[in-house]
Design an enzyme around this catalytic site. Sequence first.
Site: not given
Length: 221
Positions: A94, A136, A147
């Site tokens: 992330e 993603h 994303d």
Amino acid sequence: MSLTVNSLKTKNRDDWEIPVEFLVLHYTAVNLEETLALFTNPESSVSSHLVIDITGDIYELVDCLDGRALRAWHAGVSEWAGMTGLNDCSIGIELVNYNGNVFPYTEAQYGALKQVMLQLKKHYPNLASPERVVGHEHIAGFRGKADPGLCFDWLRFYQESYPEVTAPDRQSVCPVDLQSSLVMLSKSEPESPEAKSDFWRSTSLLTETSIRLIQQASSTD
């Protein structure tokens, strides 16, 4: 250069080792503090292996950097290259960013990501191929996931992490027209960190809904 990592383990994981077939990049849609709070909250049922802040600081929440990757909960319903359920076979990273279709990623994040990739490629042979690194949006765009988004520089990433290999083409699922609307929304963001995260969390949901509807409309054409 040695990799400096903040260890903040989460219980939002499965304590079994997974075969690492892929690496999946995400954006957080909230700031670092709320990201870490979300990923360590057992009620959220979500996590990733690593979080990279805008400062380049790296947080390991689920084991992966030492050659043993446990199962994190980052991919959800997903499919890629004939495989489904990529939580079972991928590492999730992330990148802290309110919306990667609006805001660029920082120099520090690209630098940290390069160092992380050097470490991961030592341990996981499949990650020697740039084809094994996806967003993603590529594995779950049909659900509206968007994303890391239009502002992520895939070409730069591949040139820095795979300089001797031809980079695959990674197109964002976010249409430019939608991006323009999101940029306009950014002019209305509140000033306080808490309100700003709430604003962009809601905007992320709007982004996903819009893209899901676009994907569904395209599939019926």
